[in-house]
Design a protein around this motif. Sequence first.
Motif, mmCIF file in Angstrom:
data_model
loop_
_atom_site.group_PDB
_atom_site.id
_atom_site.type_symbol
_atom_site.label_atom_id
_atom_site.label_comp_id
_atom_site.label_asym_id
_atom_site.label_seq_id
_atom_site.Cartn_x
_atom_site.Cartn_y
_atom_site.Cartn_z
ATOM 1 N N ALA A 118 34.125 46.768 45.596
ATOM 2 C CA ALA A 118 35.130 47.786 45.890
ATOM 3 C C ALA A 118 36.537 47.209 45.743
ATOM 4 C CB ALA A 118 34.939 48.320 47.304
ATOM 5 N N THR A 119 37.496 48.065 45.458
ATOM 6 C CA THR A 119 38.898 47.661 45.510
ATOM 7 C C THR A 119 39.310 47.570 46.967
ATOM 8 O OG1 THR A 119 39.474 48.658 43.385
ATOM 9 C CG2 THR A 119 41.262 48.348 44.953
ATOM 10 N N LEU A 120 39.912 46.455 47.345
ATOM 11 C CA LEU A 120 40.373 46.254 48.710
ATOM 12 C C LEU A 120 41.881 46.475 48.743
ATOM 13 C CD1 LEU A 120 39.674 45.347 51.622
ATOM 14 C CD2 LEU A 120 40.195 43.006 50.889
ATOM 15 N N ALA A 121 42.296 47.571 49.373
ATOM 16 C CA ALA A 121 43.720 47.842 49.587
ATOM 17 C C ALA A 121 44.087 47.185 50.913
ATOM 18 C CB ALA A 121 43.985 49.340 49.617
ATOM 19 N N LEU A 122 44.778 46.074 50.848
ATOM 20 C CA LEU A 122 44.874 45.163 51.974
ATOM 21 C C LEU A 122 46.182 45.320 52.744
ATOM 22 C CD1 LEU A 122 43.278 42.896 53.357
ATOM 23 C CD2 LEU A 122 44.497 41.275 51.901
ATOM 24 N N ALA A 123 46.063 45.820 53.971
ATOM 25 C CA ALA A 123 47.194 45.833 54.895
ATOM 26 C C ALA A 123 46.994 44.814 56.001
ATOM 27 C CB ALA A 123 47.379 47.228 55.500
ATOM 28 N N ASN A 124 45.794 44.253 56.083
ATOM 29 C CA ASN A 124 45.462 43.253 57.091
ATOM 30 C C ASN A 124 45.737 41.863 56.519
ATOM 31 O OD1 ASN A 124 42.982 41.279 57.864
ATOM 32 N ND2 ASN A 124 43.694 42.379 59.661
ATOM 33 N N LYS A 125 46.928 41.356 56.762
ATOM 34 C CA LYS A 125 47.322 40.097 56.125
ATOM 35 C C LYS A 125 46.509 38.912 56.632
ATOM 36 C CE LYS A 125 51.621 40.670 57.109
ATOM 37 N NZ LYS A 125 51.517 42.013 57.714
ATOM 38 N N GLU A 126 45.942 39.040 57.866
ATOM 39 C CA GLU A 126 45.198 37.927 58.434
ATOM 40 C C GLU A 126 43.951 37.578 57.622
ATOM 41 O OE1 GLU A 126 47.611 39.820 61.699
ATOM 42 O OE2 GLU A 126 46.325 40.550 60.088
ATOM 43 N N THR A 127 43.419 38.543 56.862
ATOM 44 C CA THR A 127 42.252 38.271 56.016
ATOM 45 C C THR A 127 42.525 37.124 55.062
ATOM 46 O OG1 THR A 127 41.374 40.513 56.160
ATOM 47 C CG2 THR A 127 40.774 39.231 54.214
ATOM 48 N N LEU A 128 43.685 37.141 54.416
ATOM 49 C CA LEU A 128 44.014 36.070 53.476
ATOM 50 C C LEU A 128 44.623 34.867 54.168
ATOM 51 C CD1 LEU A 128 45.363 37.983 50.346
ATOM 52 C CD2 LEU A 128 43.058 37.138 50.831
ATOM 53 N N VAL A 129 45.310 35.084 55.279
ATOM 54 C CA VAL A 129 45.867 33.938 56.003
ATOM 55 C C VAL A 129 44.743 33.039 56.508
ATOM 56 C CG1 VAL A 129 47.155 33.227 58.059
ATOM 57 C CG2 VAL A 129 47.992 35.120 56.647
ATOM 58 N N ALA A 130 43.744 33.646 57.140
ATOM 59 C CA ALA A 130 42.656 32.855 57.710
ATOM 60 C C ALA A 130 41.647 32.412 56.665
ATOM 61 C CB ALA A 130 41.946 33.656 58.808
ATOM 62 N N GLY A 131 41.390 33.272 55.677
ATOM 63 C CA GLY A 131 40.280 32.999 54.761
ATOM 64 C C GLY A 131 40.584 33.088 53.288
ATOM 65 N N GLY A 132 41.853 33.004 52.913
ATOM 66 C CA GLY A 132 42.219 33.205 51.514
ATOM 67 C C GLY A 132 41.548 32.263 50.533
ATOM 68 N N ASP A 133 41.312 31.017 50.950
ATOM 69 C CA ASP A 133 40.674 30.047 50.045
ATOM 70 C C ASP A 133 39.256 30.450 49.671
ATOM 71 O OD1 ASP A 133 42.890 28.410 49.923
ATOM 72 O OD2 ASP A 133 42.238 27.121 51.573
ATOM 73 N N LEU A 134 38.627 31.248 50.522
ATOM 74 C CA LEU A 134 37.279 31.743 50.229
ATOM 75 C C LEU A 134 37.301 33.172 49.710
ATOM 76 C CD1 LEU A 134 35.302 30.401 53.335
ATOM 77 C CD2 LEU A 134 35.507 29.358 51.073
ATOM 78 N N VAL A 135 38.212 33.994 50.237
ATOM 79 C CA VAL A 135 38.221 35.417 49.912
ATOM 80 C C VAL A 135 38.626 35.667 48.457
ATOM 81 C CG1 VAL A 135 39.363 37.625 50.404
ATOM 82 C CG2 VAL A 135 38.582 36.179 52.288
ATOM 83 N N GLN A 271 50.556 54.769 48.796
ATOM 84 C CA GLN A 271 50.298 55.618 47.627
ATOM 85 C C GLN A 271 50.168 54.769 46.371
ATOM 86 O OE1 GLN A 271 52.775 59.162 46.957
ATOM 87 N NE2 GLN A 271 52.768 58.706 44.764
ATOM 88 N N TYR A 272 51.034 53.774 46.221
ATOM 89 C CA TYR A 272 50.966 52.944 45.020
ATOM 90 C C TYR A 272 49.666 52.146 44.984
ATOM 91 C CZ TYR A 272 52.476 50.186 41.056
ATOM 92 O OH TYR A 272 52.555 49.612 39.810
ATOM 93 N N ALA A 273 49.235 51.639 46.137
ATOM 94 C CA ALA A 273 47.983 50.883 46.186
ATOM 95 C C ALA A 273 46.802 51.755 45.791
ATOM 96 C CB ALA A 273 47.771 50.310 47.585
ATOM 97 N N LEU A 274 46.812 53.015 46.197
ATOM 98 C CA LEU A 274 45.692 53.908 45.917
ATOM 99 C C LEU A 274 45.742 54.501 44.508
ATOM 100 C CD1 LEU A 274 45.432 55.949 49.260
ATOM 101 C CD2 LEU A 274 44.037 54.006 48.529
ATOM 102 N N MET A 275 46.926 54.588 43.913
ATOM 103 C CA MET A 275 47.055 55.381 42.687
ATOM 104 C C MET A 275 47.680 54.634 41.518
ATOM 105 S SD MET A 275 48.222 59.015 44.436
ATOM 106 C CE MET A 275 47.544 60.015 43.101
ATOM 107 N N HIS A 276 48.085 53.371 41.708
ATOM 108 C CA HIS A 276 48.782 52.686 40.625
ATOM 109 C C HIS A 276 47.894 52.638 39.372
ATOM 110 C CE1 HIS A 276 46.235 49.243 41.618
ATOM 111 N NE2 HIS A 276 46.594 48.716 40.475
ATOM 112 N N PRO A 277 48.458 52.629 38.179
ATOM 113 C CA PRO A 277 49.897 52.607 37.885
ATOM 114 C C PRO A 277 50.576 53.973 37.931
ATOM 115 C CG PRO A 277 48.670 52.560 35.843
ATOM 116 C CD PRO A 277 47.641 52.539 36.952
ATOM 117 N N ALA A 278 49.848 55.020 38.305
ATOM 118 C CA ALA A 278 50.452 56.348 38.389
ATOM 119 C C ALA A 278 51.440 56.418 39.548
ATOM 120 C CB ALA A 278 49.361 57.410 38.563
#
Length: 390
Positions: A118-135, A271-278
């Motif tokens: 799935a496309t992950l529209a990420l507003a939870n920054k902690e996902t990459l802060v804590a686990g970015g090297d794996l995610v 909106q941009y995250a859900l619809m880009h590049p439109a």
Amino acid sequence: MRTVTVLGSTGVIGMHTLEVVDRFPDQFAVAALAAGRNVDRLAEQARRYRPAFVAVADEEAGRALRDRLAAAGGSTPEIGVGPDGLVRAAEVPSDVVVSAVVGAAGLRPAWAALARGATLALANKETLVAGGDLVMPWARANGADIVPVDSEHSALFQCLQGSRRHDVRRFILTASGGPFRTWPLERLREVTVEEALRHPNWSMGRKITVDSATLMNKGLEVIEAHHLFSAGYDEIDVLVHPQSVVHSLVEYRDGSVLAQLATPDMRLPIQYALMHPARPENEWPRLDLLSVGALTFEAPDTTRFPCLRLAFAAGRAGGYAPCVLNAANEVAVAAFLEGRLTFTGIAEVVEEVLNRHMPGTPRALNDIVEMDAWARREARSAVEKGGWGV
């Protein structure tokens, strides 16, 4: 039509996401919703959007939700509870998963969403802060995209469109400076919870509003930008921009600087995250530069706001350090909101826990979960030990 899952649907970002869905009803359907304990709002959302699955924080909230939905009549979605329910919501088939949950709780559902491509529209920054090297490698392995929702990372993402990544010289994140931008250090020691929750430009949840006031939010965004854009920490700068009109900038090697400007309205990056590049028309407020007048910039003060310095240091250290930074900060902010820690004590607790942790490299998701738990225990111990001036 695209199907959307919203994790954190009763919070500010989640509700704004559903406003975008409402604005374009012929383009989106809601597959699943997940929230904490705001059962009344979640029940209303479930009746309106008719998802196949909803999740809540615990069994008590689950029972209350079942009662409200049964009283309303009609079909009832499947209901999940707790952290496992949040993961199950992310596993429900959908095109896009909007992760707007607070804190490291977003890591496991993000992993589950990426596992199914799935496309992950990420507003939870902690996902990459804590686990970015794996995610980030996990996303690539599963052919999944991660699209930023935070206004700053959305701005960088937009400024990169049509350009070559190797032509970039610097990523410049902007920060409002929060409500205490001009306060002397002595006065910061006396900040109240009510004062910290008065953000000058944005309407956000309590935890992220405090993070904005300490500049930890910007520090977490620096680490997130490192992962999202494969940027070295020497390629990332922060500027304080009190008007919150320029959401971030990209400087290219030829000297050109591209900036994304807009009103401080989270519906636009969502909106941009859900619809880009439109970029379809909407009825939301437009930026009026004549009304704004001057746009000003200044360097951040990491003496008064050491959380930004700590985040850069943790990012450069790598390994477990960003996970520890994030977990300790969550505990410290919660203690501040409960009146058990001073505002300046937040950074002091985070630094103490960072100094205690044993460096290492996570090899699996569970390694991050275990280090997160360790850092929370250490932070709680540090808060309970006291000596922070409360």
